[in-house]
Design a protein around this motif. Structure first.
Motif, PDB file in Angstrom:
ATOM      1  N   PRO A   1      47.658  36.384  -3.006  1.00 27.71           N
ATOM      2  CA  PRO A   1      48.740  35.382  -2.976  1.00 27.71           C
ATOM      3  C   PRO A   1      49.898  35.799  -2.064  1.00 27.71           C
ATOM      4  O   PRO A   1      50.721  34.964  -1.682  1.00 27.71           O
ATOM      5  CB  PRO A   1      49.205  35.309  -4.437  1.00 27.71           C
ATOM      6  CG  PRO A   1      48.084  35.824  -5.226  1.00 27.71           C
ATOM      7  CD  PRO A   1      47.413  36.843  -4.377  1.00 27.71           C
ATOM      8  N   GLU A   2      49.936  37.072  -1.720  1.00 30.33           N
ATOM      9  CA  GLU A   2      50.989  37.563  -0.826  1.00 30.33           C
ATOM     10  C   GLU A   2      50.936  36.852   0.530  1.00 30.33           C
ATOM     11  O   GLU A   2      51.933  36.779   1.250  1.00 30.33           O
ATOM     12  CB  GLU A   2      50.806  39.073  -0.642  1.00 30.33           C
ATOM     13  CG  GLU A   2      52.071  39.839  -0.388  1.00 30.33           C
ATOM     14  CD  GLU A   2      53.015  39.768  -1.567  1.00 30.33           C
ATOM     15  OE1 GLU A   2      54.211  39.620  -1.304  1.00 30.33           O
ATOM     16  OE2 GLU A   2      52.553  39.830  -2.712  1.00 30.33           O
ATOM     17  N   THR A   3      49.760  36.316   0.877  1.00 29.09           N
ATOM     18  CA  THR A   3      49.632  35.587   2.143  1.00 29.09           C
ATOM     19  C   THR A   3      50.600  34.408   2.203  1.00 29.09           C
ATOM     20  O   THR A   3      51.068  34.041   3.268  1.00 29.09           O
ATOM     21  CB  THR A   3      48.203  35.056   2.314  1.00 29.09           C
ATOM     22  OG1 THR A   3      47.838  34.362   1.131  1.00 29.09           O
ATOM     23  CG2 THR A   3      47.228  36.162   2.600  1.00 29.09           C
ATOM     24  N   LEU A   4      50.895  33.841   1.020  1.00 30.99           N
ATOM     25  CA  LEU A   4      51.858  32.729   0.986  1.00 30.99           C
ATOM     26  C   LEU A   4      53.186  33.161   1.577  1.00 30.99           C
ATOM     27  O   LEU A   4      53.798  32.438   2.369  1.00 30.99           O
ATOM     28  CB  LEU A   4      52.102  32.295  -0.470  1.00 30.99           C
ATOM     29  CG  LEU A   4      51.004  31.528  -1.180  1.00 30.99           C
ATOM     30  CD1 LEU A   4      51.426  31.265  -2.608  1.00 30.99           C
ATOM     31  CD2 LEU A   4      50.752  30.229  -0.451  1.00 30.99           C
ATOM     32  N   VAL A   5      53.646  34.342   1.215  1.00 35.16           N
ATOM     33  CA  VAL A   5      54.928  34.834   1.711  1.00 35.16           C
ATOM     34  C   VAL A   5      54.841  35.081   3.207  1.00 35.16           C
ATOM     35  O   VAL A   5      55.781  34.819   3.946  1.00 35.16           O
ATOM     36  CB  VAL A   5      55.323  36.120   0.966  1.00 35.16           C
ATOM     37  CG1 VAL A   5      56.735  36.515   1.329  1.00 35.16           C
ATOM     38  CG2 VAL A   5      55.187  35.929  -0.526  1.00 35.16           C
ATOM     39  N   ILE A   6      53.673  35.577   3.646  1.00 38.71           N
ATOM     40  CA  ILE A   6      53.513  35.849   5.075  1.00 38.71           C
ATOM     41  C   ILE A   6      53.592  34.541   5.870  1.00 38.71           C
ATOM     42  O   ILE A   6      54.252  34.475   6.915  1.00 38.71           O
ATOM     43  CB  ILE A   6      52.182  36.576   5.338  1.00 38.71           C
ATOM     44  CG1 ILE A   6      52.229  37.936   4.638  1.00 38.71           C
ATOM     45  CG2 ILE A   6      51.954  36.759   6.838  1.00 38.71           C
ATOM     46  CD1 ILE A   6      50.930  38.690   4.679  1.00 38.71           C
ATOM     47  N   PHE A   7      52.939  33.496   5.353  1.00 37.84           N
ATOM     48  CA  PHE A   7      53.034  32.193   6.030  1.00 37.84           C
ATOM     49  C   PHE A   7      54.490  31.757   6.129  1.00 37.84           C
ATOM     50  O   PHE A   7      54.950  31.281   7.173  1.00 37.84           O
ATOM     51  CB  PHE A   7      52.252  31.118   5.258  1.00 37.84           C
ATOM     52  CG  PHE A   7      50.770  31.300   5.344  1.00 37.84           C
ATOM     53  CD1 PHE A   7      50.196  31.823   6.486  1.00 37.84           C
ATOM     54  CD2 PHE A   7      49.956  30.934   4.294  1.00 37.84           C
ATOM     55  CE1 PHE A   7      48.822  31.982   6.574  1.00 37.84           C
ATOM     56  CE2 PHE A   7      48.596  31.096   4.374  1.00 37.84           C
ATOM     57  CZ  PHE A   7      48.024  31.630   5.510  1.00 37.84           C
ATOM     58  N   ALA A   8      55.232  31.925   5.025  1.00 36.31           N
ATOM     59  CA  ALA A   8      56.628  31.509   5.018  1.00 36.31           C
ATOM     60  C   ALA A   8      57.421  32.312   6.037  1.00 36.31           C
ATOM     61  O   ALA A   8      58.250  31.777   6.774  1.00 36.31           O
ATOM     62  CB  ALA A   8      57.202  31.674   3.618  1.00 36.31           C
ATOM     63  N   LEU A   9      57.146  33.598   6.118  1.00 38.86           N
ATOM     64  CA  LEU A   9      57.852  34.453   7.076  1.00 38.86           C
ATOM     65  C   LEU A   9      57.506  34.065   8.511  1.00 38.86           C
ATOM     66  O   LEU A   9      58.347  34.096   9.399  1.00 38.86           O
ATOM     67  CB  LEU A   9      57.462  35.920   6.849  1.00 38.86           C
ATOM     68  CG  LEU A   9      58.240  36.651   5.766  1.00 38.86           C
ATOM     69  CD1 LEU A   9      57.675  38.052   5.589  1.00 38.86           C
ATOM     70  CD2 LEU A   9      59.715  36.722   6.121  1.00 38.86           C
TER      71      LEU A   9
ATOM     72  N   LEU B   1      57.081  31.262   9.707  1.00 32.71           N
ATOM     73  CA  LEU B   1      57.886  30.123  10.159  1.00 32.71           C
ATOM     74  C   LEU B   1      59.133  30.582  10.896  1.00 32.71           C
ATOM     75  O   LEU B   1      59.662  29.888  11.753  1.00 32.71           O
ATOM     76  CB  LEU B   1      58.296  29.281   8.947  1.00 32.71           C
ATOM     77  CG  LEU B   1      57.216  28.355   8.389  1.00 32.71           C
ATOM     78  CD1 LEU B   1      57.766  27.607   7.206  1.00 32.71           C
ATOM     79  CD2 LEU B   1      56.755  27.399   9.464  1.00 32.71           C
ATOM     80  N   ASN B   2      59.628  31.740  10.549  1.00 32.27           N
ATOM     81  CA  ASN B   2      60.818  32.295  11.172  1.00 32.27           C
ATOM     82  C   ASN B   2      60.652  32.438  12.674  1.00 32.27           C
ATOM     83  O   ASN B   2      61.602  32.367  13.436  1.00 32.27           O
ATOM     84  CB  ASN B   2      61.114  33.656  10.524  1.00 32.27           C
ATOM     85  CG  ASN B   2      62.467  34.169  10.915  1.00 32.27           C
ATOM     86  OD1 ASN B   2      63.365  33.357  11.167  1.00 32.27           O
ATOM     87  ND2 ASN B   2      62.618  35.468  10.976  1.00 32.27           N
ATOM     88  N   PHE B   3      59.416  32.627  13.114  1.00 32.75           N
ATOM     89  CA  PHE B   3      59.181  32.892  14.533  1.00 32.75           C
ATOM     90  C   PHE B   3      58.715  31.657  15.300  1.00 32.75           C
ATOM     91  O   PHE B   3      58.418  31.747  16.483  1.00 32.75           O
ATOM     92  CB  PHE B   3      58.164  34.024  14.674  1.00 32.75           C
ATOM     93  CG  PHE B   3      58.575  35.255  13.942  1.00 32.75           C
ATOM     94  CD1 PHE B   3      59.634  36.030  14.415  1.00 32.75           C
ATOM     95  CD2 PHE B   3      57.961  35.620  12.752  1.00 32.75           C
ATOM     96  CE1 PHE B   3      60.035  37.153  13.720  1.00 32.75           C
ATOM     97  CE2 PHE B   3      58.363  36.736  12.059  1.00 32.75           C
ATOM     98  CZ  PHE B   3      59.411  37.511  12.547  1.00 32.75           C
ATOM     99  N   VAL B   4      58.609  30.531  14.578  1.00 31.87           N
ATOM    100  CA  VAL B   4      58.151  29.313  15.256  1.00 31.87           C
ATOM    101  C   VAL B   4      59.273  28.762  16.110  1.00 31.87           C
ATOM    102  O   VAL B   4      60.393  28.671  15.633  1.00 31.87           O
ATOM    103  CB  VAL B   4      57.682  28.268  14.237  1.00 31.87           C
ATOM    104  CG1 VAL B   4      57.352  26.958  14.951  1.00 31.87           C
ATOM    105  CG2 VAL B   4      56.480  28.781  13.500  1.00 31.87           C
TER     106      VAL B   4
END
Lengths: 351, 81
Positions: B68-76, B78-81
């Motif tokens: 589930p940690e992948t969810l946080v990675i996806f959210a992070l 977004l910071n670089f989009v």
């Protein structure tokens, strides 16, 4: 927040239980066991799951008794673990089912005290798998009269029922009223006080328990019908099943043909179809009872896969473990009595 | 009850632009972390249960617990989009 705490506990318990379910004996193990003599079975068990118990008891007992006591002790260990793992709601549901062993122990103690058996003998026959603590069981065994047993149980769920039945026992001098009281207390507690709106898994658990009661009623009814004895079936009737009420049961035990016909139309028709055909064809109760057990086991396993985070996997494990113990005991006792391999195989319930 | 006058509306628009665009991402990362935590709670409990029964499950247990940690990675990300 409490909802998430509960799911965490369910996850923990079901993970452990599933692992243990997977390590039970499988078909090939049974095939090996059936070909062995009692001594070989004991040796085989020393190399499996039962090692600790076999070694602990090996000095005191031998032969088939050793196997039997080791099985009971191992069963008790695993079921005690379940109660140790579980919290809250899950604990409550597991304990309801495991109180079966409390009921068994009470009956053993009452019978032992009634026949003035040696304390050690009674202790040997206890299965310490239920909710009762070791201290309580030891104190029960030390009782010198049945009145004392009843008194010492007053704080348990069996207390009120036993106290009500005690005058009856004093009057008649037979144990039947007390034993029936224990059974009734157990079954009414098992189905008592569920949440108003149970979750899907809990609902199925209730259904499973009721199925179990039904199957037990069917079995009792068939046995009574078969024995032809003049016993009131109502005395053995367990309420709260789905299948029939007391008067129906009384009527149906008079005639086996009618009973099977009734079962064919009832809610378990599809589960019991094979079993019923077998009963009609072979006219054998053993086959039928085996098919009943098999149907219950398979039902529990189906529920496990459908509702992984519920009580269902735990109950499936408990049933499977009980079956394993029964199977090994049947093999060992069968060998001791000199049954053939085929006859023993007929007794086994394997899923 | 306060009436929405043109002046108040102007103030609200000003206020809105005073929130930096990145703060949406910050909220998103926070929520994703809470979600991952809730998911990991039962997975972790189940993994510990499995490891207690069988030591070989250790690797799988850790692996599954952190999925589930992948969810946080996806959210992070977004910071670089």
């Amino acid at each position: 927040m409490s909802a998430t705490v509960d799911t965490a506990n369910y996850g923990y318990v079901t993970a452990r239980v599933r692992s243990r379910r997977a390590s039970l004996f499988d078909e090939s193990d049974y095939r090996k066991l059936v070909r062995m003599g009692p001594g070989e079975i004991a040796r085989f068990m020393e190399e499996t799951e039962y090692e600790t118990e076999m070694n602990a008891l090996g000095a005191r007992y031998g032969g088939v008794d050793l196997i039997e006591y080791a099985l009971n002790r191992n069963l008790a260990k695993h079921f005690d673990d379940l109660l140790r793992f579980a919290d809250g709601e899950l604990y409550d549901y597991i304990a309801r089912y495991l109180r079966k062993f409390d009921a068994w122990n009470i009956k053993t103690v009452i019978r032992g005290v009634y026949t003035d058996s040696d304390q050690q003998e009674i202790t040997d026959d206890l299965i310490r798998a239920g909710e009762f603590s070791d201290q309580l069981l030891d104190r029960l065994v030390e009782s010198t009269s049945i009145e004392m047993v009843v008194e010492r149980l007053s704080n348990t769920i069996f207390g009120p029922a036993l106290e009500d039945a005690y005058p009856d026992y004093e009057e008649t001098g037979v144990l039947v009223p007390l034993e029936n009281a224990v059974d009734r207390a157990f079954y009414s507690d098992m189905l008592g006080e569920f949440p108003e709106e149970p979750s899907e898994g809990t609902r199925l658990y209730i259904r499973f328990l009721r199925a179990e009661i039904d199957f037990r009623n069917v079995r009792n009814a068939l046995r009574l019908a078969r024995s032809g004895a003049d016993i009131d079936p109502g005395a053995y009737y367990i309420p709260d099943g789905r299948l029939f009420d007391e008067s129906e049961l009384r009527q149906l035990t008079a005639n086996i043909g009618q009973l099977t016909e009734y079962l064919r139309q009832g809610p378990y028709a599809s589960d019991l179809d094979d079993a019923l055909s077998e009963l009609e064809a072979a006219d054998s109760l053993i086959e039928f009872e085996r098919a009943l057990q098999q149907a219950l086991l398979e039902y529990a396993d189906t529920l496990t896969n459908r509702y992984p985070l519920s009580i269902c996997p735990v109950i499936a494990y408990i049933r499977a473990k009980e079956r394993e113990v029964d199977n090994i005991r049947a093999i060992a006792r069968g060998k001791e009595a000199g049954l053939t391999d085929e006859e023993i195989e007929e007794e086994l319930v394997i899923v | 009850m306060m009436e929405i006058t043109p002046m108040l509306l102007g103030a609200m628009v000003l206020q809105a632009s005073a929130i930096p665009a990145k703060s949406g991402i910050a909220i998103g990362v926070g929520l994703a972390a809470i979600g991952a935590g809730m998911a990991e709670r039962s997975i972790g409990a189940a993994a510990i249960g499995a490891i207690a029964e069988d030591d070989d499950m250790l690797v799988y247990g850790i692996l599954l617990t952190v999925i589930p940690e992948t969810l946080v990675i996806f959210a992070l990300a977004l910071n670089f989009v």
